[in-house]
Scaffold this active site. Structure first.
Site, PDB file in Angstrom:
ATOM      1  N   GLU A  38      -0.423  -9.245  -1.074  1.00 48.97           N
ATOM      2  CA  GLU A  38      -1.979  -9.564  -1.160  1.00 48.97           C
ATOM      3  C   GLU A  38      -2.621  -9.530  -2.447  1.00 48.97           C
ATOM      4  O   GLU A  38      -3.682 -10.362  -2.598  1.00 48.97           O
ATOM      5  CB  GLU A  38      -2.786  -8.643   0.060  1.00 48.97           C
ATOM      6  CG  GLU A  38      -2.297  -8.661   1.507  1.00 48.97           C
ATOM      7  CD  GLU A  38      -2.584  -7.594   2.345  1.00 48.97           C
ATOM      8  OE1 GLU A  38      -2.383  -6.475   2.028  1.00 48.97           O
ATOM      9  OE2 GLU A  38      -3.437  -7.854   3.164  1.00 48.97           O
ATOM     10  N   GLU A  82       3.935  -5.519   7.519  1.00 43.05           N
ATOM     11  CA  GLU A  82       2.954  -4.374   7.949  1.00 43.05           C
ATOM     12  C   GLU A  82       3.314  -4.317   9.524  1.00 43.05           C
ATOM     13  O   GLU A  82       3.283  -3.207  10.058  1.00 43.05           O
ATOM     14  CB  GLU A  82       1.570  -4.827   8.001  1.00 43.05           C
ATOM     15  CG  GLU A  82       0.850  -4.503   6.253  1.00 43.05           C
ATOM     16  CD  GLU A  82       1.192  -6.001   5.534  1.00 43.05           C
ATOM     17  OE1 GLU A  82       2.032  -6.826   5.905  1.00 43.05           O
ATOM     18  OE2 GLU A  82       0.510  -5.876   4.461  1.00 43.05           O
ATOM     19  N   ALA A  95       0.672  -1.068  -0.015  1.00 45.65           N
ATOM     20  CA  ALA A  95      -0.111  -0.033  -0.059  1.00 45.65           C
ATOM     21  C   ALA A  95       0.848   1.215  -0.139  1.00 45.65           C
ATOM     22  O   ALA A  95       1.885   1.068   0.608  1.00 45.65           O
ATOM     23  CB  ALA A  95      -0.937   0.113   1.155  1.00 45.65           C
ATOM     24  N   GLY A 138       0.459  -5.172   0.699  1.00 44.51           N
ATOM     25  CA  GLY A 138      -0.507  -5.083  -0.194  1.00 44.51           C
ATOM     26  C   GLY A 138      -0.171  -5.714  -1.610  1.00 44.51           C
ATOM     27  O   GLY A 138      -1.149  -6.169  -2.385  1.00 44.51           O
TER      28      GLY A 138
HETATM   29  C1  3H9 Z   1       0.486  -2.303   3.454  1.00 39.84           C
HETATM   30  O1  3H9 Z   1       0.714  -2.879   2.363  1.00 39.84           O
HETATM   31  C2  3H9 Z   1      -0.615  -2.657   3.909  1.00 39.84           C
HETATM   32  C3  3H9 Z   1      -1.658  -3.473   3.263  1.00 39.84           C
HETATM   33  O2  3H9 Z   1      -1.853  -4.781   3.940  1.00 39.84           O
HETATM   34  C4  3H9 Z   1      -3.039  -3.116   2.527  1.00 39.84           C
HETATM   35  C5  3H9 Z   1      -3.847  -2.402   3.469  1.00 39.84           C
HETATM   36  C6  3H9 Z   1      -4.987  -1.884   2.883  1.00 39.84           C
HETATM   37  N1  3H9 Z   1       4.491   3.623   0.280  1.00 39.84           N
HETATM   38  O3  3H9 Z   1      13.019   2.038   0.588  1.00 39.84           O
HETATM   39  P1  3H9 Z   1      13.637   2.845  -0.435  1.00 39.84           P
HETATM   40  C7  3H9 Z   1       9.427   5.002  -1.021  1.00 39.84           C
HETATM   41  S1  3H9 Z   1       1.713  -1.568   4.265  1.00 39.84           S
HETATM   42  C8  3H9 Z   1       5.125   4.768  -0.068  1.00 39.84           C
HETATM   43  O4  3H9 Z   1      14.730   4.000  -0.475  1.00 39.84           O
HETATM   44  P2  3H9 Z   1      14.700   0.279  -1.672  1.00 39.84           P
HETATM   45  C9  3H9 Z   1      10.370   5.435  -0.162  1.00 39.84           C
HETATM   46  O5  3H9 Z   1       9.858   6.191   0.779  1.00 39.84           O
HETATM   47  C10 3H9 Z   1       3.008  -1.554   3.123  1.00 39.84           C
HETATM   48  N2  3H9 Z   1       6.277   4.901  -0.372  1.00 39.84           N
HETATM   49  O6  3H9 Z   1      14.107   1.610  -1.849  1.00 39.84           O
HETATM   50  C11 3H9 Z   1      11.436   6.154  -0.948  1.00 39.84           C
HETATM   51  O7  3H9 Z   1      10.845   7.346  -1.342  1.00 39.84           O
HETATM   52  P3  3H9 Z   1      12.020   8.675  -1.310  1.00 39.84           P
HETATM   53  C12 3H9 Z   1       3.691  -2.919   3.146  1.00 39.84           C
HETATM   54  C13 3H9 Z   1       7.045   4.113  -0.489  1.00 39.84           C
HETATM   55  O8  3H9 Z   1      15.051  -0.205  -3.084  1.00 39.84           O
HETATM   56  C14 3H9 Z   1      11.232   5.307  -2.327  1.00 39.84           C
HETATM   57  O9  3H9 Z   1       9.995   4.641  -2.223  1.00 39.84           O
HETATM   58  N3  3H9 Z   1       4.827  -2.704   2.326  1.00 39.84           N
HETATM   59  C15 3H9 Z   1       6.637   2.598  -0.030  1.00 39.84           C
HETATM   60  O10 3H9 Z   1      15.872   0.432  -0.875  1.00 39.84           O
HETATM   61  C16 3H9 Z   1      12.306   4.118  -2.372  1.00 39.84           C
HETATM   62  O11 3H9 Z   1      12.276   3.360  -1.419  1.00 39.84           O
HETATM   63  C17 3H9 Z   1       6.276  -2.197   2.982  1.00 39.84           C
HETATM   64  O12 3H9 Z   1       6.292  -1.814   4.215  1.00 39.84           O
HETATM   65  C18 3H9 Z   1       5.369   2.360   0.312  1.00 39.84           C
HETATM   66  N4  3H9 Z   1       4.842   1.419   0.530  1.00 39.84           N
HETATM   67  O13 3H9 Z   1      13.672  -0.694  -0.855  1.00 39.84           O
HETATM   68  C19 3H9 Z   1       7.273  -2.297   1.960  1.00 39.84           C
HETATM   69  N5  3H9 Z   1       7.728   1.896  -0.042  1.00 39.84           N
HETATM   70  O14 3H9 Z   1      13.122   8.050  -2.401  1.00 39.84           O
HETATM   71  C20 3H9 Z   1       8.108  -0.858   2.275  1.00 39.84           C
HETATM   72  C21 3H9 Z   1       8.748   2.570  -0.431  1.00 39.84           C
HETATM   73  O15 3H9 Z   1      11.109   9.722  -1.262  1.00 39.84           O
HETATM   74  N6  3H9 Z   1       9.139  -0.539   1.408  1.00 39.84           N
HETATM   75  N7  3H9 Z   1       8.376   3.846  -0.773  1.00 39.84           N
HETATM   76  O16 3H9 Z   1      12.723   8.544  -0.066  1.00 39.84           O
HETATM   77  C22 3H9 Z   1      10.242  -1.093   1.587  1.00 39.84           C
HETATM   78  O17 3H9 Z   1      10.382  -2.046   2.354  1.00 39.84           O
HETATM   79  C23 3H9 Z   1      11.328  -0.768   0.622  1.00 39.84           C
HETATM   80  O18 3H9 Z   1      10.941   0.631   0.059  1.00 39.84           O
HETATM   81  C24 3H9 Z   1      11.614  -1.680  -0.621  1.00 39.84           C
HETATM   82  C25 3H9 Z   1      12.636  -0.946  -1.519  1.00 39.84           C
HETATM   83  C26 3H9 Z   1      12.076  -3.078  -0.289  1.00 39.84           C
HETATM   84  C27 3H9 Z   1      10.316  -1.950  -1.546  1.00 39.84           C
END
Ligand code: 3H9
Length: 716
Positions: free
Chosen positions: A111, A131, A63, A108
């Protein structure tokens, strides 16, 4: 059709490509685009099956976390049918839908993949329900579909623990149906062709892995026990276990309702707000005004470390772990042998614990080359000095490094308190000098304070910031002052703990109060662990501020004078048994009683609330000074330092975020009370006072900083 999801065809296979860089988060328009595409292909008779794939570097990373603040208790009002309804509709599609996963399918994203009928993945892909790390639980069917695919044990582990698993493991557990070697899209299309014409397999209909009440009971009980220990005080992991349990007790749609209820409870909690602050904070600290992606960087292919003690050895391991060969220098063979033996022992422990293989250990050891001379230093791109914390010695070594290192090499010091400009003055190239303050044990702790000197070049800073990530660290840039950010704030933090004991609190009461607050360890036990003699020696060497009128702690010097240095002498604030278990110390009792008597301090009863306020607000007050002086760029930088280097609980967001949640007006009032009671050390920081008077927060301060940086960038 939304630009966020592109539609194309390969013969009778419809292809939906999500295109929402950088991580294909499910921002408004993405789920809707997927649904629209599926519906379009359902109507198209020439299409027999559908592939859903991510464009760019990843599948769907979850998400859009930035949108969470807009969700209200009444639901996500902005979004037509809602995400759950969209996934149900995808699952009910009349034609097989295959999710093709590369990069990560998280939250998500997983999911969405599980609402598809099949999943294929490249070997390097990872899937997970992270999450809980954001203080929430999967909210779009993850806790209901994952147990149906992977079984209860694995689903509980993934939903409550939050760690991702590899594609290979996902295959083993039935989350993924096939690993695609080579081109993912081609493999997914050919897999979809095999499934074309057969009725879609809906995850919701799978029940054979849901187990029985007898088999599941012990799994849930064990998971709850483990969670309470490993994720102390956290609400979301327990809620995630409840939600998975609901999958075993309720029909699918009812289970989804229960999951939604728990999801919302978690989402509106302070813990979730704090953890989301931490998620973005860890990324925010990488943004340095005046430094951009275009700032030139120095390739660091080979490094060197001076000093093979605890810190130097740990730092050498950090480089070796990241695949960077490192020279490790000591002055005499015995010290070098000791250093290498410790490294070997640490690696062997990791192998014994199954963290990596013997072969990986051998490869890492082979990257560390011990030496007694500067031979070979001239080829290195970077050197980190990690010798005893004394200015004269550091300056001598930097003078030597200036002679042996090639032009353009980075000269870093691991000093934890000393003036980096003075160290740099021993060289002819202060622009190449930076502080890289690792935390002990360096190979474990994630924090890396990068200390910017007056002359440190942008290239050196940019290189060290990205190097931090490569080394598996969170790099935070700080300014030059005694103790920088972390240790400067730690000083009043530990001082207050000692004052509270002088005033009547027991050693155990102080540590317990902070432990219950969520700190990994109480401040006095931390002193024992680090060694009370370290500070004592520095105070003796520098005279500290003993002769001023400001109150100084009494007890630690006296403990040290009698040889109670902490864990290393099995006696400090506590005494320790052979397993290092802390026990009440009569010696400490005697010394404390004498100190109270000598200073004529009347013992009083002190509540645990006061203990927490005194100790935590001392951090906040010093943090506010640091912020105002520009030693930290933002309040969130201080938070990230405290979370990663000092055991501050992530679910409280860090000291500055915590102060915001208490309210700065209230914090400032208490600081003023303490000033009245305890004198000048408690004078409120001007910034704290100003924000409190204006009804603002540290987060508001950070917003202003960001706006200022954006305006400056626009002008340049
Ligand atoms: C969820 O899904 C709830 C569900 O159950 C649905 C409910 C209804 N959203 O980390 P990076 C941005 S909860 C918005 O540097 P990497 C991040 O801030 C979600 N923004 O890259 C950054 O922005 P900026 C569950 C996001 O390659 C840029 O993207 N998912 C999101 O080192 C690059 O990110 C998670 O918890 C997001 N979801 O790592 C996954 N994700 O450049 C969270 C990233 O402006 N994300 N951004 O600073 C991660 O773990 C890592 O970002 C990922 C990539 C491994 C994907």
């Amino acid at each position: 059709m939304s630009d966020l999801v592109q539609v194309s065809k390969d013969g009778e296979i419809g292809i939906l490509t999500v295109n929402n860089p950088p991580v294909n988060a499910l921002s408004p328009g993405v789920p809707e685009g997927i649904l629209e595409g599926v519906e379009q292909f359902e109507k198209d008779d020439s299409v027999k099956a559908i592939v859903l794939i991510g464009g760019g570097r990843t599948f769907i990373a979850g998400a859009d976390i930035r949108e969470f603040g807009k969700i209200t208790a009444g639901g996500d009002q902005r979004r037509g049918p809602g995400f759950n309804a969209i996934l149900n509709r995808v699952e009910n599609a009349s034609k097989p839908v295959v999710a093709a996963i590369h990069g990560t399918a998280l939250g998500g994203g997983l999911e969405t993949a599980m609402a598809c009928h099949y999943r294929v993945a490249v070997p390097s892909a990872q899937v997970g329900q992270p999450e809980v790390k954001l203080g929430i639980i999967p909210g779009a069917g993850g806790t209901q579909r994952l147990p149906r695919l992977a079984g209860i044990q694995k689903a509980v582990e993934m939903c409550a623990g939050g760690d991702p698993i590899s594609a290979g493991e996902a295959l083993k557990y039935g989350i993924v149906d096939k690993i695609i070697e080579g081109d993912l899209l081609a493999g997914a299309v050919s897999f979809a062709r095999e499934k074309a014409g057969s009725p879609p397999r809906r995850t919701r209909d799978l029940t054979d892995k849901l187990g029985t009440a007898e088999a599941n009971g012990p799994i849930f009980a064990a998971a709850c026990d483990a969670t309470k220990k490993r994720q102390r005080n956290l609400v979301a992991p327990l809620a995630a276990i409840d939600a998975v349990e609901a999958a075993t007790q309720l029909p699918f749609d009812k289970g989804i309702e229960r999951e939604r209820e728990l999801f919302q409870q978690c989402l509106f909690s302070d813990q979730s707000k704090a953890l989301i602050h931490v998620f973005f904070g860890e990324r925010e600290v990488a943004k340095i005004p005046g430094i951009s992606k275009d700032t030139a960087q120095i390739p660091v292919g080979q490094a060197a470390v001076v000093g093979a003690g605890t810190m130097g050895g740990g730092i050498a391991m950090v480089f070796a772990n990241a695949g960077i060969p490192v020279l490790l220098k000591e002055t005499d063979q015995a010290a070098l042998d000791r250093g290498l033996a410790t490294i070997k022992k640490n690696y062997a422990n990791s192998v014994a614990k199954g963290r990596f293989t013997q072969q990986q250990m051998d490869e890492r050891m082979a990257r560390i080359t011990p030496t007694l001379t500067y031979d070979g230093f001239g080829d290195r791109d970077m050197v980190i000095e990690a010798v005893f914390e004394g200015m004269a010695l550091k300056k001598q070594i930097f003078g030597e490094l200036d002679k042996v290192m090639k032009p353009g090499a980075i000269l870093a010091s691991n000093t934890s308190t000393l003036n980096i400009d003075e160290i740099a003055s021993a060289t002819t190239r202060p622009e190449m000098v930076i502080g890289t303050h690792f935390f002990s044990p360096a190979n474990v702790m994630r924090l890396l304070e990068l200390v910017r000197g007056k002359a440190t070049s942008k290239e050196v800073i940019a290189t060290c910031m990205s190097l931090s990530k490569k080394l598996g660290k969170v790099g935070v840039l700080v300014g030059n002052c005694r103790g920088f950010v972390g240790n400067r704030m730690f000083h009043p933090y530990r001082r207050e703990a000692q004052f509270l004991v002088e005033e009547g609190a027991s050693v155990e009461a102080v540590d317990q109060a902070l432990y219950h607050f969520g700190m990994a360890m109480g401040p006095l036990a931390t002193g024992d662990l680090a060694g009370l003699d370290v500070g004592w020696r520095i105070r003796k060497e520098f005279g500290d501020a003993r002769n001023t009128t400001v109150r100084q702690p009494l007890i630690e010097d006296r403990l040290c004078e009698e040889g109670h240095y902490g864990q290393k002498t099995k006696s400090g604030w506590y005494k320790y048994d052979e397993n290092r278990k802390p026990l009440h110390s009569e010696d400490a009792d005697r010394i404390i009683a004498q100190a109270r008597k000598d200073a004529n301090i009347q013992q009083r009863s002190i509540s645990s609330d006061e203990i927490v306020e005194r100790i935590i607000y001392s951090l906040v007050n010093e943090g506010a000074r640091i912020l105002e002086e520009g030693i930290a760029l933002r309040a969130v930088d201080i938070d990230i330092i405290y979370l990663n280097g000092y055991g501050f609980p992530a679910y409280r967001g860090g000291p500055m975020w915590y102060a915001d949640t208490v309210g700065l007006k209230k914090v400032c009032e208490r600081v003023l009370d303490f000033e009245k009671q305890h004198g000048a050390t408690w004078a409120p920081a001007p910034l704290l006072k100003r924000l409190a008077e204006e009804g603002k927060t540290f987060a508001d301060f950070d917003k202003q900083v960001a706006q200022g940086a954006a305006a400056a960038e626009a002008r340049s």
